[in-house]
Design a protein around this motif. Structure first.
Motif, PDB file in Angstrom:
ATOM      1  N   ASN A 124      25.737  24.681  11.700  1.00 51.37           N
ATOM      2  CA  ASN A 124      26.830  23.763  11.370  1.00 51.37           C
ATOM      3  C   ASN A 124      28.013  23.920  12.328  1.00 51.37           C
ATOM      4  OD1 ASN A 124      27.723  21.619   9.730  1.00 51.37           O
ATOM      5  ND2 ASN A 124      29.038  23.005   8.559  1.00 51.37           N
ATOM      6  N   GLU A 125      27.718  24.088  13.636  1.00 51.78           N
ATOM      7  CA  GLU A 125      28.771  24.300  14.640  1.00 51.78           C
ATOM      8  C   GLU A 125      29.581  23.029  14.854  1.00 51.78           C
ATOM      9  OE1 GLU A 125      25.990  27.329  17.326  1.00 51.78           O
ATOM     10  OE2 GLU A 125      26.172  25.205  17.775  1.00 51.78           O
ATOM     11  N   LEU A 126      30.844  23.214  15.194  1.00 50.76           N
ATOM     12  CA  LEU A 126      31.711  22.098  15.526  1.00 50.76           C
ATOM     13  C   LEU A 126      31.449  21.674  16.973  1.00 50.76           C
ATOM     14  CD1 LEU A 126      34.124  20.275  14.654  1.00 50.76           C
ATOM     15  CD2 LEU A 126      35.615  21.993  15.716  1.00 50.76           C
ATOM     16  N   VAL A 127      31.090  20.419  17.180  1.00 49.74           N
ATOM     17  CA  VAL A 127      30.856  19.897  18.534  1.00 49.74           C
ATOM     18  C   VAL A 127      32.204  19.467  19.099  1.00 49.74           C
ATOM     19  CG1 VAL A 127      29.637  18.195  19.926  1.00 49.74           C
ATOM     20  CG2 VAL A 127      28.559  19.131  17.876  1.00 49.74           C
ATOM     21  N   GLN A 128      32.699  20.230  20.079  1.00 47.62           N
ATOM     22  CA  GLN A 128      34.052  20.008  20.588  1.00 47.62           C
ATOM     23  C   GLN A 128      34.099  19.023  21.746  1.00 47.62           C
ATOM     24  OE1 GLN A 128      35.793  24.438  19.761  1.00 47.62           O
ATOM     25  NE2 GLN A 128      34.227  24.200  21.307  1.00 47.62           N
ATOM     26  N   HIS A 129      33.046  19.035  22.589  1.00 52.42           N
ATOM     27  CA  HIS A 129      32.989  18.120  23.732  1.00 52.42           C
ATOM     28  C   HIS A 129      31.527  17.769  24.002  1.00 52.42           C
ATOM     29  CE1 HIS A 129      37.208  18.639  24.837  1.00 52.42           C
ATOM     30  NE2 HIS A 129      37.043  19.938  24.647  1.00 52.42           N
ATOM     31  N   ILE A 130      31.305  16.585  24.559  1.00 56.05           N
ATOM     32  CA  ILE A 130      29.984  16.164  25.028  1.00 56.05           C
ATOM     33  C   ILE A 130      30.138  15.751  26.482  1.00 56.05           C
ATOM     34  CG2 ILE A 130      28.031  14.597  24.709  1.00 56.05           C
ATOM     35  CD1 ILE A 130      29.013  14.205  21.825  1.00 56.05           C
ATOM     36  N   MET A 131      29.299  16.314  27.368  1.00 50.92           N
ATOM     37  CA  MET A 131      29.407  16.047  28.801  1.00 50.92           C
ATOM     38  C   MET A 131      28.058  15.575  29.330  1.00 50.92           C
ATOM     39  SD  MET A 131      31.779  19.346  29.795  1.00 50.92           S
ATOM     40  CE  MET A 131      32.458  18.585  31.257  1.00 50.92           C
ATOM     41  N   LEU A 132      28.096  14.838  30.446  1.00 51.28           N
ATOM     42  CA  LEU A 132      26.879  14.221  31.000  1.00 51.28           C
ATOM     43  C   LEU A 132      26.250  15.022  32.133  1.00 51.28           C
ATOM     44  CD1 LEU A 132      28.148  10.518  31.181  1.00 51.28           C
ATOM     45  CD2 LEU A 132      26.781  11.576  29.370  1.00 51.28           C
ATOM     46  N   ASN A 133      26.919  16.074  32.603  1.00 51.30           N
ATOM     47  CA  ASN A 133      26.465  16.730  33.844  1.00 51.30           C
ATOM     48  C   ASN A 133      25.588  17.949  33.577  1.00 51.30           C
ATOM     49  OD1 ASN A 133      28.419  18.374  32.804  1.00 51.30           O
ATOM     50  ND2 ASN A 133      29.550  18.671  34.700  1.00 51.30           N
ATOM     51  N   GLY A 134      24.658  17.859  32.638  1.00 51.51           N
ATOM     52  CA  GLY A 134      23.787  18.985  32.334  1.00 51.51           C
ATOM     53  C   GLY A 134      22.652  19.151  33.329  1.00 51.51           C
ATOM     54  N   PRO A 135      21.937  20.280  33.289  1.00 54.49           N
ATOM     55  CA  PRO A 135      20.800  20.504  34.199  1.00 54.49           C
ATOM     56  C   PRO A 135      19.671  19.519  33.955  1.00 54.49           C
ATOM     57  CG  PRO A 135      20.909  22.226  32.521  1.00 54.49           C
ATOM     58  CD  PRO A 135      22.148  21.411  32.382  1.00 54.49           C
ATOM     59  N   ASN A 136      19.034  19.067  35.024  1.00 52.49           N
ATOM     60  CA  ASN A 136      17.900  18.136  34.958  1.00 52.49           C
ATOM     61  C   ASN A 136      18.239  16.859  34.197  1.00 52.49           C
ATOM     62  OD1 ASN A 136      16.198  20.035  36.307  1.00 52.49           O
ATOM     63  ND2 ASN A 136      15.902  21.103  34.367  1.00 52.49           N
ATOM     64  N   GLY A 137      19.476  16.391  34.362  1.00 55.22           N
ATOM     65  CA  GLY A 137      19.891  15.137  33.749  1.00 55.22           C
ATOM     66  C   GLY A 137      20.159  15.200  32.261  1.00 55.22           C
ATOM     67  N   SER A 138      20.275  16.393  31.711  1.00 56.45           N
ATOM     68  CA  SER A 138      20.506  16.529  30.279  1.00 56.45           C
ATOM     69  C   SER A 138      21.977  16.332  29.934  1.00 56.45           C
ATOM     70  CB  SER A 138      20.039  17.910  29.800  1.00 56.45           C
ATOM     71  OG  SER A 138      20.809  18.932  30.409  1.00 56.45           O
ATOM     72  N   LEU A 139      22.238  16.202  28.629  1.00 57.90           N
ATOM     73  CA  LEU A 139      23.597  16.168  28.110  1.00 57.90           C
ATOM     74  C   LEU A 139      24.002  17.578  27.694  1.00 57.90           C
ATOM     75  CD1 LEU A 139      23.120  13.098  25.735  1.00 57.90           C
ATOM     76  CD2 LEU A 139      24.179  13.052  27.985  1.00 57.90           C
ATOM     77  N   LEU A 140      25.302  17.857  27.731  1.00 53.05           N
ATOM     78  CA  LEU A 140      25.803  19.161  27.313  1.00 53.05           C
ATOM     79  C   LEU A 140      26.712  18.984  26.106  1.00 53.05           C
ATOM     80  CD1 LEU A 140      26.683  20.883  30.710  1.00 53.05           C
ATOM     81  CD2 LEU A 140      24.677  21.264  29.292  1.00 53.05           C
ATOM     82  N   ALA A 141      26.418  19.715  25.039  1.00 47.31           N
ATOM     83  CA  ALA A 141      27.273  19.731  23.860  1.00 47.31           C
ATOM     84  C   ALA A 141      27.959  21.090  23.787  1.00 47.31           C
ATOM     85  CB  ALA A 141      26.448  19.485  22.602  1.00 47.31           C
ATOM     86  N   LEU A 142      29.299  21.088  23.822  1.00 46.77           N
ATOM     87  CA  LEU A 142      30.067  22.323  23.747  1.00 46.77           C
ATOM     88  C   LEU A 142      30.352  22.611  22.276  1.00 46.77           C
ATOM     89  CD1 LEU A 142      30.317  21.469  26.723  1.00 46.77           C
ATOM     90  CD2 LEU A 142      32.674  22.280  26.683  1.00 46.77           C
ATOM     91  N   CYS A 143      29.665  23.616  21.742  1.00 49.63           N
ATOM     92  CA  CYS A 143      29.694  23.907  20.310  1.00 49.63           C
ATOM     93  C   CYS A 143      30.294  25.294  20.088  1.00 49.63           C
ATOM     94  CB  CYS A 143      28.293  23.846  19.717  1.00 49.63           C
ATOM     95  SG  CYS A 143      27.368  22.361  20.139  1.00 49.63           S
ATOM     96  N   GLU A 144      31.611  25.348  19.954  1.00 50.46           N
ATOM     97  CA  GLU A 144      32.328  26.603  19.738  1.00 50.46           C
ATOM     98  C   GLU A 144      32.017  27.585  20.873  1.00 50.46           C
ATOM     99  OE1 GLU A 144      31.967  27.933  15.680  1.00 50.46           O
ATOM    100  OE2 GLU A 144      32.271  25.906  14.903  1.00 50.46           O
ATOM    101  N   THR A 145      31.189  28.603  20.678  1.00 50.21           N
ATOM    102  CA  THR A 145      30.903  29.584  21.744  1.00 50.21           C
ATOM    103  C   THR A 145      29.528  29.378  22.366  1.00 50.21           C
ATOM    104  OG1 THR A 145      30.066  31.161  20.117  1.00 50.21           O
ATOM    105  CG2 THR A 145      32.401  31.307  20.686  1.00 50.21           C
ATOM    106  N   VAL A 146      28.923  28.216  22.167  1.00 51.09           N
ATOM    107  CA  VAL A 146      27.582  27.923  22.690  1.00 51.09           C
ATOM    108  C   VAL A 146      27.611  26.593  23.432  1.00 51.09           C
ATOM    109  CG1 VAL A 146      25.154  27.532  22.105  1.00 51.09           C
ATOM    110  CG2 VAL A 146      26.494  29.173  20.784  1.00 51.09           C
ATOM    111  N   VAL A 147      26.929  26.547  24.585  1.00 51.71           N
ATOM    112  CA  VAL A 147      26.698  25.285  25.291  1.00 51.71           C
ATOM    113  C   VAL A 147      25.225  24.928  25.096  1.00 51.71           C
ATOM    114  CG1 VAL A 147      26.744  24.077  27.494  1.00 51.71           C
ATOM    115  CG2 VAL A 147      28.483  25.799  27.001  1.00 51.71           C
ATOM    116  N   ARG A 148      24.965  23.757  24.506  1.00 53.60           N
ATOM    117  CA  ARG A 148      23.594  23.329  24.251  1.00 53.60           C
ATOM    118  C   ARG A 148      23.244  22.155  25.160  1.00 53.60           C
ATOM    119  NH1 ARG A 148      21.725  25.837  19.698  1.00 53.60           N
ATOM    120  NH2 ARG A 148      23.321  26.743  18.323  1.00 53.60           N
TER     121      ARG A 148
END
Length: 432
Positions: A124-148
């Motif tokens: 139930n992490e808080l998604v603080q930011h969503i970015m488009l520049n992830g590896p291999n064209g993925s999206l990045l979700a910044l979730c508190e102390t984790v980048v998914r």
């Protein structure tokens, strides 16, 4: 054009940069609807819509500057939105909430949104930011102390492919940047720390304290081998990626709330009282990146009002650099004899570089070719212990084809003239 949008209660402001000219135009539009303080806003590209969230469980839709920022409608949402992002590949709106990333279908009319899918986060992490520049064209979700890292799975569905967990102070991650050239993921947090992960192994490599307040922006410049960071305290810094040393810093004089790159060279800053566009080459420009630490730098004459910079570096190479642009003009082969070099002199008339090698021999390099090859080796003294310690060039018009002389200073106190003309080959004892 390259556009940046900013909404202030009754006004919408857009900055547009022309593709053909180095000019930025600022245009102001009056808003017909008064807005509460905006918490998040995103532009939806080809839909020409601005989606705004003001903390009141409503998504407001406005036309962009092509539609004079006219209100298009409102969409109720049953959750508090923490961030908004538009994905041009899926042509969908993404919103971050506590525990999920929500994907939205945008109506072709531009007047409505519909939820396509909700991807739930573990814990139930808080998604603080969503970015488009992830590896291999993925999206990045910044979730508190984790980048998914999330991959697109069609019809607005998302799936997690990688996870990068912070090992820093436990402070929430505020921004990140993926450098595919280097294979690293960089992230900054609220404590002002920068952490680096290896993309292939998801392994945390190292971290360091970059700012006294939260990190607002981070960006790697692989072409310059540097890392740019910006902190809320109002400082922008550039770091050497190899040594980790701080190269330079810019004080903005105000608290910095946002810094974002529009392209590789243009970025905008939002401070307490200002909103401004900057161009990186005008912000500052790295004069010349040697790739090795400079040991000595000399300005040498190449002709009348024509100069070059001679730079000697730790890797044993000698470089000629343009004094205007910093561009590399010439460099030498990595001769082992240059590791013992003690001084240099340049003869512009003959385009020869004289190098004192720590002995009685002087190596002469041909600077008409790149890399500069050895032209000849000159023995300056019959005494093998009378080492050359310094060299100098003098520009003289002595007749008989003699224009310019190279002088060598020796351990014995003798100064010699190194010339191919026998009439100029003289020496004089001047020191003890």
């Amino acid at each position: 054009f390259l556009g940046s949008f900013y909404l202030i209660l009754f006004q919408a402001i857009v900055w547009m940069k022309s593709r053909s000219e180095d000019m930025v135009e600022k245009r102001t539009f009056l808003m017909t609807e008064r807005l509460p303080p905006i918490q998040s806003m995103v532009h939806t590209g080809s839909f020409h819509i601005l989606v705004v969230y003001c903390g009141d469980m409503l998504l407001r839709l406005f036309g962009d500057h092509f539609r004079a920022f006219k209100p298009l409608g409102t969409v109720p949402c049953r959750f508090n939105v923490t961030c908004l992002c538009y994905d041009p590949e899926m042509k969908m709106l993404l919103s971050g909430i506590r525990g999920s990333v929500v994907t939205w279908v945008i109506d072709q009319s531009g007047k409505g949104l519909q939820i396509a899918h909700m991807f739930s986060m573990p814990g139930n992490e808080l998604v603080q930011h969503i970015m488009l520049n992830g590896p291999n064209g993925s999206l990045l979700a910044l979730c508190e102390t984790v980048v998914r890292a999330l991959e697109r799975q069609g019809q607005g569905r998302l799936g997690e492919v990688k996870k990068f967990t912070s090992t820093c102070s436990g402070s929430s991650i505020t921004c990140c940047f993926t450098s595919l050239d280097q294979g690293f993921l960089y992230a900054g947090n609220k404590a002002g720390e920068i952490q680096v992960w290896n993309l292939s192994h998801n392994k945390a490599l190292h971290s360091f304290k970059a700012h006294s307040a939260l990190v607002v922006c981070i960006r790697s410049r692989s072409e310059a081998n540097t890392l740019l960071t910006a902190g809320k305290e109002g400082l922008m810094k550039e770091w050497n990626l190899t040594s980790g040393n701080l190269l330079r810093r810019l004080e903005l004089g105000e608290e910095l709330y946002r810094l974002q790159f529009i392209d590789d060279t243009i970025f905008f800053c939002q401070t307490t009282y200002t909103f401004s566009l900057h161009s990186l080459p005008c912000f500052y420009n790295l004069f010349h990146v040697c790739g090795s630490a400079p040991q000595q730098v000399h300005r040498v004459c190449r002709g009348e009002n024509w100069y070059r910079i001679l730079c000697i570096t730790e890797d044993g190479l000698l470089r000629f650099v343009s004094p205007i642009t910093g561009a590399l003009l010439l460099l030498t082969w990595p001769f082992s004899i240059l590791d013992q070099a003690v001084d240099w002199a340049y003869h512009p008339g003959k385009e020869e570089l004289f190098v004192a090698t720590g002995s009685t021999d002087v190596l002469v390099l041909d600077t008409t070719r790149c890399p500069c090859p050895a032209k000849y080796l000159l023995c300056t003294s019959p005494n093998s212990q009378d080492f050359v310690y310094c060299l100098a060039y003098g520009h003289f018009h002595l007749g008989r084809g003699i224009e310019g002389l190279i002088f060598s200073g020796h351990q014995s106190g003798i100064i010699r003239v190194l010339s191919q003309h026998s009439c100029a080959r003289i020496e004089k004892f001047v020191h003890f």
